[in-house]
Write a protein that holds these residues in place. Structure first.
Motif, mmCIF file in Angstrom:
data_model
loop_
_atom_site.group_PDB
_atom_site.id
_atom_site.type_symbol
_atom_site.label_atom_id
_atom_site.label_comp_id
_atom_site.label_asym_id
_atom_site.label_seq_id
_atom_site.Cartn_x
_atom_site.Cartn_y
_atom_site.Cartn_z
ATOM 1 N N ALA A 143 -10.968 10.575 10.361
ATOM 2 C CA ALA A 143 -12.016 9.694 10.911
ATOM 3 C C ALA A 143 -11.498 8.889 12.099
ATOM 4 O O ALA A 143 -12.277 8.461 12.954
ATOM 5 C CB ALA A 143 -12.531 8.753 9.818
ATOM 6 N N CYS A 144 -10.179 8.684 12.124
ATOM 7 C CA CYS A 144 -9.570 7.897 13.215
ATOM 8 C C CYS A 144 -9.122 8.787 14.372
ATOM 9 O O CYS A 144 -8.363 8.338 15.241
ATOM 10 C CB CYS A 144 -8.355 7.125 12.700
ATOM 11 N N GLY A 145 -9.566 10.054 14.374
ATOM 12 C CA GLY A 145 -9.131 10.965 15.441
ATOM 13 C C GLY A 145 -7.619 11.136 15.413
ATOM 14 O O GLY A 145 -6.989 11.258 16.461
ATOM 15 N N PHE A 146 -7.050 11.114 14.200
ATOM 16 C CA PHE A 146 -5.601 11.240 14.004
ATOM 17 C C PHE A 146 -4.831 10.225 14.856
ATOM 18 O O PHE A 146 -3.783 10.499 15.386
ATOM 19 C CB PHE A 146 -5.136 12.689 14.218
ATOM 20 N N PHE A 147 -5.427 9.036 14.937
ATOM 21 C CA PHE A 147 -4.785 7.878 15.571
ATOM 22 C C PHE A 147 -4.372 8.158 17.007
ATOM 23 O O PHE A 147 -3.346 7.659 17.474
ATOM 24 C CB PHE A 147 -3.600 7.390 14.720
ATOM 25 N N SER A 148 -5.184 8.942 17.687
ATOM 26 C CA SER A 148 -4.915 9.161 19.104
ATOM 27 C C SER A 148 -5.223 7.883 19.865
ATOM 28 O O SER A 148 -6.333 7.352 19.806
ATOM 29 C CB SER A 148 -5.794 10.296 19.647
ATOM 30 N N GLY A 149 -4.242 7.415 20.593
ATOM 31 C CA GLY A 149 -4.436 6.230 21.425
ATOM 32 C C GLY A 149 -5.115 6.557 22.736
ATOM 33 O O GLY A 149 -5.154 5.728 23.638
ATOM 34 N N ARG A 150 -5.653 7.780 22.848
ATOM 35 C CA ARG A 150 -6.364 8.171 24.057
ATOM 36 C C ARG A 150 -7.859 8.318 23.807
ATOM 37 O O ARG A 150 -8.591 8.790 24.665
ATOM 38 C CB ARG A 150 -5.787 9.498 24.600
ATOM 39 N N GLN A 151 -8.274 7.944 22.589
ATOM 40 C CA GLN A 151 -9.706 8.055 22.255
ATOM 41 C C GLN A 151 -10.235 6.715 21.786
ATOM 42 O O GLN A 151 -9.559 6.009 21.024
ATOM 43 C CB GLN A 151 -9.909 9.027 21.097
ATOM 44 N N TYR B 279 0.499 9.754 23.888
ATOM 45 C CA TYR B 279 -0.454 9.797 22.768
ATOM 46 C C TYR B 279 -0.744 8.401 22.240
ATOM 47 O O TYR B 279 -1.873 8.066 21.915
ATOM 48 C CB TYR B 279 0.132 10.674 21.644
ATOM 49 N N THR B 280 0.324 7.590 22.118
ATOM 50 C CA THR B 280 0.154 6.246 21.553
ATOM 51 C C THR B 280 1.000 5.235 22.307
ATOM 52 O O THR B 280 2.164 5.498 22.596
ATOM 53 C CB THR B 280 0.641 6.209 20.079
ATOM 54 N N LEU B 281 0.415 4.073 22.571
ATOM 55 C CA LEU B 281 1.157 2.939 23.133
ATOM 56 C C LEU B 281 1.012 1.778 22.164
ATOM 57 O O LEU B 281 -0.103 1.419 21.801
ATOM 58 C CB LEU B 281 0.570 2.544 24.497
ATOM 59 N N TRP B 282 2.132 1.211 21.710
ATOM 60 C CA TRP B 282 2.015 0.057 20.809
ATOM 61 C C TRP B 282 2.435 -1.218 21.524
ATOM 62 O O TRP B 282 3.275 -1.194 22.428
ATOM 63 C CB TRP B 282 2.818 0.262 19.527
ATOM 64 N N ILE B 283 1.828 -2.322 21.115
ATOM 65 C CA ILE B 283 2.197 -3.648 21.622
ATOM 66 C C ILE B 283 2.558 -4.502 20.406
ATOM 67 O O ILE B 283 1.764 -4.625 19.470
ATOM 68 C CB ILE B 283 1.039 -4.286 22.419
ATOM 69 N N SER B 284 3.754 -5.066 20.413
ATOM 70 C CA SER B 284 4.223 -5.831 19.246
ATOM 71 C C SER B 284 3.500 -7.168 19.129
ATOM 72 O O SER B 284 3.369 -7.903 20.121
ATOM 73 C CB SER B 284 5.721 -6.103 19.369
ATOM 74 N N ILE B 285 3.043 -7.467 17.930
ATOM 75 C CA ILE B 285 2.473 -8.787 17.611
ATOM 76 C C ILE B 285 3.077 -9.177 16.256
ATOM 77 O O ILE B 285 2.955 -8.434 15.289
ATOM 78 C CB ILE B 285 0.937 -8.749 17.470
ATOM 79 N N ASP B 286 3.706 -10.341 16.196
ATOM 80 C CA ASP B 286 4.473 -10.702 14.997
ATOM 81 C C ASP B 286 3.739 -11.623 14.037
ATOM 82 O O ASP B 286 4.196 -11.808 12.909
ATOM 83 C CB ASP B 286 5.769 -11.421 15.404
ATOM 84 N N SER B 287 2.654 -12.252 14.481
ATOM 85 C CA SER B 287 2.035 -13.289 13.651
ATOM 86 C C SER B 287 0.533 -13.333 13.917
ATOM 87 O O SER B 287 0.065 -12.906 14.974
ATOM 88 C CB SER B 287 2.653 -14.652 13.998
ATOM 89 N N CYS B 288 -0.197 -13.872 12.935
ATOM 90 C CA CYS B 288 -1.632 -14.054 13.162
ATOM 91 C C CYS B 288 -1.897 -15.324 13.980
ATOM 92 O O CYS B 288 -3.042 -15.621 14.299
ATOM 93 C CB CYS B 288 -2.377 -14.127 11.832
ATOM 94 N N ASP B 289 -0.836 -16.044 14.303
ATOM 95 C CA ASP B 289 -0.962 -17.272 15.077
ATOM 96 C C ASP B 289 -0.347 -17.019 16.460
ATOM 97 O O ASP B 289 0.858 -16.754 16.573
ATOM 98 C CB ASP B 289 -0.212 -18.394 14.332
ATOM 99 N N ALA B 290 -1.173 -17.108 17.506
ATOM 100 C CA ALA B 290 -0.710 -16.768 18.862
ATOM 101 C C ALA B 290 0.501 -17.602 19.268
ATOM 102 O O ALA B 290 1.473 -17.075 19.831
ATOM 103 C CB ALA B 290 -1.851 -16.974 19.861
ATOM 104 N N ALA B 291 0.471 -18.915 18.950
ATOM 105 C CA ALA B 291 1.574 -19.785 19.375
ATOM 106 C C ALA B 291 2.874 -19.392 18.669
ATOM 107 O O ALA B 291 3.950 -19.384 19.285
ATOM 108 C CB ALA B 291 1.223 -21.243 19.079
ATOM 109 N N VAL B 292 2.774 -19.037 17.388
ATOM 110 C CA VAL B 292 3.968 -18.637 16.628
ATOM 111 C C VAL B 292 4.529 -17.331 17.199
ATOM 112 O O VAL B 292 5.735 -17.175 17.389
ATOM 113 C CB VAL B 292 3.630 -18.490 15.127
#
Ligand code: SF4
Length: 380
Positions: A343-351, A76-89
């Motif tokens: 409105a978000c399709g119940f956060f389905s990561g398949r839509q 249903y959902t796949l998450w990818i971790s991102i820790d900062s708004c700065d790519a290098a950080v």
């Protein structure tokens, strides 16, 4: 264990880590098994280490193969971790050189296969960019922190939208003060005393206020799971000490099972409460009434607030009415969360996102969610 979960009526299963994709084949097999067994909401995630070296020969075929294998399951959902708004950080924190470029190249491939990963932000002091201590002891004036994080969250949402994400989620800081909560023992390595994730209560109040004020501005362009009612409850808890919202359903309807021992715990942080091997004999589908608010683990806290009014309406509508009268701001935010989830399709990561439905959240939704209360100056 999955068979027992199905018999218990379990509706959601999350394969977490560590890093689940260190065991990609087993992971995909388990996701497939759980989906075929009838569990409708299955999620897993990654730090995307396998997306580095995006210019290497064979990279695209490998990524496409993985995306197709995931798409063949009922994930249903796949998450990818991102820790900062700065790519290098972010790359420095994770020790994953080049991973951001890999994510950017991989997202269109995942989308073509019908998988829409979510950017998963674990809030930390580097979220708004490289952290510089505000005072020699590392503490920051709450108002300065509020401004820093408000801008930082906005930059983060812009950053991940620019990478191609269509969905985002937020993990709240998981530092637990041992003196305040002596009974909390992590079952797995999801909490830390490192200063990068350690915030005082006053700092957390500022960070949650910043998040509460920023999310509505980005709802029209990015499907942001974090419910405003839950962030609001945390902002009040740390801001003026008022308890609002719902206690966590960890140990009542949500559980954590340790993959190594197959033992069950009320959650990932009540490691001293071993409920034994998972199975219908040991873990009833419903445990005792929820009562815990000892930590801010979003995996359990967010759905507890979001589902709370539905369950209360079914079991005790009088209590629900009383609750909403006592704190109308919580009720208003909850209603907005429910409309937004739809409105978000119940956060389905398949839509793919329904951009027309999201656009309706432009305007009044994005104004002043905190207007409803004034924090007490100097409160914890
Ligand atoms: S609030 Fe929820 S996740 Fe946190 S310790 Fe209590 S039951 Fe566990």
């Amino acid at each position: 264990m999955i068979d027992a979960a199905v018999r218990n009526g379990v509706q959601a299963l999350s394969f977490t880590g560590g890093e689940p994709f260190l065991h990609t084949d087993e992971l995909i097999e388990l996701v497939h098994y759980a989906g075929e067994a009838g569990i409708p909401y299955i999620r897993t995630g990654t730090n995307a280490f396998f997306l580095r070296n995006a210019d290497e020969a064979g990279w695209e075929a490998r990524v496409r193969g993985l995306a197709e294998a995931l798409a063949a399951t009922r994930l249903y959902t796949l998450w990818i971790s991102i820790d900062s708004c700065d790519a290098a950080v972010h790359e420095e924190m994770r020790g994953l050189d080049g991973v951001v470029r890999g994510i950017e190249r991989a997202l269109p491939i995942f989308h073509e296969c019908g998988i829409y990963p979510a950017a998963n932000l674990g809030i930390n002091r580097n979220t708004p960019g490289r952290w510089e201590a505000c005072t020699p002891d590392g503490q920051c004036d709450p108002e300065a922190l509020y401004e820093l994080f408000r801008t930082g969250f906005a930059r983060f949402y812009r950053f991940v939208t620019g990478l191609g994400f269509t969905m985002a989620n937020t993990c709240y800081p998981m530092s637990v003060e041992a003196a305040a909560e002596p009974d909390l023992v992590s079952v797995y390595g999801a909490s830390s005393v490192d200063p990068v994730v350690s915030f005082t209560g006053q700092e957390k109040a500022a960070v949650f206020r910043a998040l509460l004020d920023t999310i509505p501005l980005f709802r029209p362009e990015l499907r942001i799971f974090s419910p405003l009612c839950s962030v609001y409850a945390l902002a009040r808890h740390y801001g003026d000490g008022v308890t609002t919202g719902y206690p966590c359903r960890g140990g009542a309807e949500f559980f954590f099972v340790d993959a190594k021992s197959a033992h069950t715990f009320p959650c990932g942080f009540r490691g001293s409460e071993d409920l034994g091997p998972y199975g219908e004999a040991l873990v009833p589908p419903r445990g005792p009434a929820p009562a815990c608010r000892a930590c801010d683990w979003e995996c359990f806290r967010d759905p507890s607030d979001l589902l709370g009014p539905f369950l209360e309406l079914r079991h005790n509508p009088f209590a629900l009415g009383k609750r909403l009268l006592a704190d109308p701001a919580f009720g208003r935010l909850w209603c907005s969360d429910v409309r937004y989830a739809r409105a978000c399709g119940f956060f389905s990561g398949r839509q793919a996102p329904d951009t027309g439905a999201l656009r309706r959240f432009r305007g009044k939704e994005g104004r002043h969610p905190l207007d409803a209360y004034q924090p007490v100056p100097g409160a914890r």
